[in-house]
Design an enzyme around this catalytic site. Structure first.
Site, short mmCIF file in Angstrom:
data_model
loop_
_atom_site.label_atom_id
_atom_site.label_comp_id
_atom_site.label_asym_id
_atom_site.label_seq_id
_atom_site.Cartn_x
_atom_site.Cartn_y
_atom_site.Cartn_z
N ASP A 1 0.93 -1.00 -0.07
CA ASP A 1 0.15 -0.03 0.34
C ASP A 1 0.61 1.43 -0.65
O ASP A 1 2.23 1.12 0.23
CB ASP A 1 -0.66 -0.15 0.67
N1 URA Z 1 -1.24 -5.38 3.77
C1 URA Z 1 -1.48 -4.64 3.44
O1 URA Z 1 -2.68 -4.01 4.41
N2 URA Z 1 -1.22 -3.54 3.21
C2 URA Z 1 -0.10 -3.57 2.86
O2 URA Z 1 0.97 -3.35 2.22
C3 URA Z 1 0.64 -4.82 2.64
C4 URA Z 1 -0.47 -6.17 3.02
#
Ligand code: URA
Length: 238
Positions: A104
């Protein structure tokens, strides 16, 4: 068999035109013999090539680790100014390298960047159960909530597989998952009544983040690390 100038530029150390120039200047040897013609073909599986006496190893593919900072996105679109590809030399996008999986925008830590499509595909395949370990901070996490996370949770679009959680304090710990669904960890924490406040990936498919890399810094993977990735991709586990 491939051209000597291509062999040199595939090493990642020289561009194709630098390679040709070095060869014409008589600085390059193949199996100890000076070669001045960039078009001469060599057998990349056996030849020993050196520039100014220093051995250059052939690499068909490139493999990097990046310590992703917040505010960047794991897109292959190197024209996007927030793309993690902006943080590595343009040479790698030019070779077709891309981030192996997505974090993310606010998640930090380990991203593998490679132009080895078959390897990336194998590691990202849901069949491969490649392990990803994250350090998290959250609002709070009880033993019961940990059990729920570890046992697997049912969502409208998927059921999370069993995973492991190690708590370091009521608000922090590590979680290792073998899947990579969108916002997976954040959704899992919300589902048990907690909330992620910080997430950093510290390991992927058997490769640990190099803690000497600051956010936004990268380095090439070592031969040992590349072998670990190949081994895990071939075995389908990590
Ligand atoms: N899980 C999430 O919620 N975000 C990420 O970036 C990676 C795994």
């Amino acid at each position: 068999m491939l051209r000597l100038d291509k062999y040199l530029s595939d090493s990642g150390k020289y561009t194709r035109s630098e390679s040709s120039r070095l060869i014409r200047q008589g600085k390059v040897t193949a199996d100890g013999v000076v070669i001045r013609d960039p078009a001469i073909k060599v057998d990349e599986s056996t030849v020993r090539v050196a520039v100014d006496g220093i051995t250059v190893s052939y690499s068909k593919y490139n493999y990097l680790m990046l310590n992703k900072p917040q505010g960047t996105v794991c897109t292959t679109d190197s024209g996007d100014e927030r793309s993690v590809m902006q943080l590595v030399p343009k040479y790698y996008s030019g070779r077709g390298a891309f981030p192996c999986g997505r974090l993310d925008i606010d998640t930090t830590g380990l991203v593998i960047i490679t132009d080895d499509g078959p390897l990336a595909h194998a590691l990202l395949s849901p069949k491969h159960h490649c392990e990803k370990k994250y350090r998290f901070s959250c609002i709070s996490l009880t033993d019961d909530q940990i059990k729920l996370l570890e046992n697997g949770l049912e969502f409208s679009d998927f059921t999370s597989k069993p995973c492991s959680v190690d708590r370091m304090s009521p608000q922090s710990g590590t979680i290792t998952i073998t899947e990579g669904k969108y916002h997976q960890i954040k959704r899992m924490f919300l589902a048990v009544g907690s909330e992620i406040t910080e997430l950093e990936r510290i390991s992927f498919a058997g490769i640990d983040i190099d803690t000497s890399l600051g956010r936004g810094e990268w380095r090439e993977l070592t031969d040992d690390e590349i072998n670990i990735l190949h081994k895990n991709a071939a075995q389908g586990i990590s």
